[in-house]
Design a protein around this motif. Structure first.
Motif, short mmCIF file in Angstrom:
data_model
loop_
_atom_site.label_atom_id
_atom_site.label_comp_id
_atom_site.label_asym_id
_atom_site.label_seq_id
_atom_site.Cartn_x
_atom_site.Cartn_y
_atom_site.Cartn_z
N PHE A 1 29.45 36.02 40.46
CA PHE A 1 29.77 36.65 39.16
C PHE A 1 29.52 35.80 37.92
O PHE A 1 29.61 36.31 36.81
N PRO B 1 27.87 34.60 34.90
CA PRO B 1 26.69 35.21 34.26
C PRO B 1 25.66 34.19 33.78
O PRO B 1 26.01 33.15 33.26
N ASN C 1 30.36 66.52 38.93
CA ASN C 1 31.46 65.61 39.24
C ASN C 1 31.29 64.98 40.61
O ASN C 1 31.60 63.80 40.81
N CYS D 1 30.02 56.42 42.03
CA CYS D 1 31.06 55.43 41.73
C CYS D 1 31.66 54.87 43.02
O CYS D 1 31.94 53.68 43.13
N MET E 1 36.24 28.99 38.74
CA MET E 1 35.57 30.22 38.29
C MET E 1 35.77 30.36 36.78
O MET E 1 36.90 30.32 36.29
N SER E 2 34.68 30.54 36.06
CA SER E 2 34.77 30.57 34.60
C SER E 2 35.37 31.89 34.10
O SER E 2 35.38 32.89 34.84
N SER F 1 34.12 33.81 31.88
CA SER F 1 33.08 34.84 31.76
C SER F 1 32.82 35.52 33.12
O SER F 1 32.59 36.73 33.19
N ALA F 2 32.92 34.72 34.22
CA ALA F 2 32.73 35.30 35.56
C ALA F 2 33.86 36.28 35.87
O ALA F 2 33.62 37.38 36.41
N MET G 1 33.31 39.46 33.90
CA MET G 1 32.24 40.31 34.46
C MET G 1 32.71 41.01 35.74
O MET G 1 32.38 42.16 35.99
N MET G 2 33.48 40.29 36.55
CA MET G 2 34.02 40.89 37.78
C MET G 2 34.96 42.06 37.42
O MET G 2 34.90 43.13 38.02
N ILE H 1 34.91 43.84 34.64
CA ILE H 1 34.13 44.96 34.08
C ILE H 1 33.55 45.81 35.21
O ILE H 1 33.64 47.05 35.20
N ALA H 2 32.98 45.13 36.21
CA ALA H 2 32.37 45.87 37.33
C ALA H 2 33.42 46.68 38.09
O ALA H 2 33.23 47.86 38.38
N CYS H 3 34.54 46.02 38.39
CA CYS H 3 35.58 46.69 39.18
C CYS H 3 36.20 47.85 38.41
O CYS H 3 36.34 48.97 38.93
N LEU I 1 33.65 50.84 37.83
CA LEU I 1 33.32 51.68 38.99
C LEU I 1 34.55 52.30 39.64
O LEU I 1 34.57 53.49 39.95
N TRP I 2 35.61 51.50 39.82
CA TRP I 2 36.82 52.08 40.43
C TRP I 2 37.48 53.06 39.47
O TRP I 2 38.08 54.05 39.89
N GLY J 1 35.78 54.91 37.48
CA GLY J 1 34.94 56.11 37.64
C GLY J 1 35.40 56.96 38.81
O GLY J 1 35.45 58.20 38.73
N ILE J 2 35.77 56.30 39.91
CA ILE J 2 36.26 57.03 41.09
C ILE J 2 37.55 57.77 40.72
O ILE J 2 37.72 58.95 41.03
N SER K 1 36.86 60.77 38.41
CA SER K 1 36.20 61.87 39.14
C SER K 1 37.18 62.58 40.07
O SER K 1 37.18 63.81 40.18
N MET K 2 38.03 61.78 40.73
CA MET K 2 39.00 62.40 41.65
C MET K 2 40.03 63.23 40.89
O MET K 2 40.41 64.31 41.33
#
Lengths: 497, 40
Positions: free
Chosen positions: A206, A208, A252, A259, B1-2, B4-5, B8-9, B11-13, B16-17, B19-20, B23-24
């Motif tokens: 991770f 960057p 959806n 996702c 672990m910095s 910024s790392a 970023m982790m 943001i990704a989690c 996407l999670w 988003g799940i 949607s659910m």
């Protein structure tokens, strides 16, 4: 009467099961780490929004609207488009025959996990003891008899699932496999995060490197990961969605599938790189020195990492390979179903007959991949299918729909039962963004293959595989199908409308 | 672990999670509405 998914959950789990495959576990973490680390997240999320989800929506809409697999759906839009559907189906067939071999190795490794039978030399164990690899493609080395029992086991399980059909087979298999996969990965992640050195693994994945954002190759890698990971452009999602009830919200469902698939690969990546970080810590080396992808990660690096764990080594070996097995099985059955649907629709065969027509030749050809040269054929077939076949199929699909058919009609069809409507951004993502990125990837992969070849394999083998995809698609298109195959549902938009 | 790392982790989690989850939530809400409409 066409079979339909019993429930929305059944379809969603099957679509997620298809998308969540081996690549999520063994490809994504390494691609992210070596393409800018944390900075990769931006092109990756952008690729999901501009290519992954739009193409998923497109394929769900095609299948649900035209109520046929890929060849039938394209033929019902325009008969001239049918060959693309067969091209996609044949890519699936090619993937089917080598995917079996990977699942067979995974089953072997579930057994080898007891007592960490791979010993200290995991590389030698894989190539010498398990694969008994020969010197090259032209030296087959015979069928490896120790792989026969797991090979037949996988075939029996797959045949049972496929003959039982959509609801009694695929639906049930996904409802069994996916919870097992999730449970295994959750345990791996929890254990991984509690190990010393885990932070180093996560930092490798991770941290960057912002200069990577300006590198076009990183963007291509992000689009490639999203594209390969979602099972798009090789007939699967069109086939699965052709069994959907008409009032399904495909928009959806596409967001949910994408996702979940990408959320899962981030989650699994955290577990895998935590354990690799621990291994590097124990060995006193940098994470970058031991990190790998693909077969190297699954059968060489991870077994080494499992051996270095302080306790319950066998258990974690079993958990990792069971997760690969369940992820692989749900993907494999979806790939085979896309071929069955194509054949069944064109010649209006019974499900049993179509399944036999597909499984018998696949069974015979798949023996090639458990010979001593199996890994070579697998490596080349994987390259031809993914790096040339799928990307070419994807770009042709978006060009045909985006530029030679009116995607606005499909947007209306997608929005008809949707809880939130997609705007014109969807059309432009398909017409421009995906065409440019996939077009660039296809051309560069083709140029690279025709000028340099791939890994030194004989070019003629690759040409045979390419000819199988192209000539096969033309022959299947020219063969006369039943009349109903070309007849689109009344409410589906046609080419002339 | 910095830092910024970690960011970023996260943001990704979260991206996407999250988003799940969204949607659910939409799916369950529409199922509920459909059920109520069918009962009426």
């Amino acid at each position: 009467m066409r079979e339909q998914w019993n429930s929305k959950l059944g379809f969603i789990l099957a679509a997620i099961g298809s998308a969540v495959g081996l690549g999520n576990l063994w490809r994504f973490p390494y691609i992210a780490a070596t393409n800018g680390g944390g900075a990769f997240i931006f092109p990756y999320l952008f690729a999901i929004l501009t290519a992954g989800i739009p193409i998923l929506i497109l394929e769900y809409t095609l299948g649900k609207t035209y109520r046929s697999g890929a060849p039938g759906s394209f033929a019902r839009i325009n008969k001239k488009f049918e060959a693309l559907g067969w091209f996609q189906v044949l890519i699936s067939f090619l993937i089917t025959v080598y995917y079996f071999a990977i699942v067979v190795w995974v089953i072997c490794y579930i057994g080898y996990s007891f007592g960490c039978q791979w010993g200290d030399d995991t590389t030698g164990f894989l190539y010498g003891n398990v694969l008994e690899l020969t010197g090259g493609m032209t030296e087959l080395g015979g069928i490896k008899t120790h792989l026969l029992a797991p090979f037949l086991f996988v075939w029996v399980v797959v045949a049972i699932v496929m003959y039982r059909g959509i609801n009694k087979g695929i639906d049930v298999a996904c409802k069994i496999c996916l919870p097992i996969l999730l449970a295994c990965v959750v345990i791996i992640v929890i254990r991984g995060l509690t190990l010393p050195g885990a932070i180093d693994g996560l930092a490798y994945m991770f941290t960057p490197d912002w200069s990577a954002i300006a590198n076009p190759d990183v963007w291509v890698a992000a689009y490639g990961q999203v594209f390969f990971s979602l099972s798009i452009a090789f007939a699967i999602m069109i086939s699965y969605s052709s069994y959907l009830p008409k009032d399904t919200d495909v928009v959806n469902t596409a967001f949910l599938t994408a996702c979940t698939n990408h959320g899962f690969e981030i989650f699994a990546g955290i577990g895998i790189f935590s354990i690799i970080g621990y291994m590097a810590f124990v060995q006193g080396v940098g994470v970058e020195d031991v990190a790998a992808a693909g077969i190297g990660l699954a059968f060489v690096v991870f077994p080494t990492a499992v051996s270095t764990l302080p306790a319950l080594n066998s258990l974690f070996g079993v958990l990792f390979f069971v997760s690969l097995f369940t992820a692989g099985m749900t993907s494999l059955i979806s790939i085979i179903q896309s071929v069955i649907t194509g054949i069944q629709d064109k010649w209006e065969m019974s499900h049993t007959k179509a399944t036999t027509v597909v499984l018998v030749p696949a069974f015979i050809v798949s023996f090639l991949f458990i010979t001593g040269a199996g890994l070579y054929f697998l490596d080349l077939a994987d390259f031809i299918a993914n790096n040339i076949g799928i990307v070419a199929s994807g770009v042709i699909e978006v060009i045909l729909i985006g530029w030679f058919f009116r995607p606005e009609k499909l947007r209306q069809a997608a929005n008809e039962f949707s809880n939130f409507s997609i705007g014109k951004w969807w059309t432009w993502c398909l017409k421009l963004v995906t065409v440019v990125v996939l077009g660039y990837t296809t051309i560069s992969n083709l140029v690279s293959y025709f000028t340099e070849g791939y890994e030194g394999y004989p070019m003629w083998v690759g040409y045979i595989m390419l000819a199988f995809l192209i000539v096969g698609a033309i022959i299947l298109t020219l063969m006369k199908g039943k009349e109903g195959f070309y007849k689109k549902p009344e409410d589906a938009p046609g080419y002339e409308d | 672990m910095s830092t910024s790392a970690i960011i970023m982790m996260a943001i990704a989690c979260i991206g996407l999670w999250g988003g799940i989850a969204v949607s659910m939530a939409i799916m369950f809400k529409s199922d509920k509405k459909r059920k109520e409409a069918a009962e009426k």
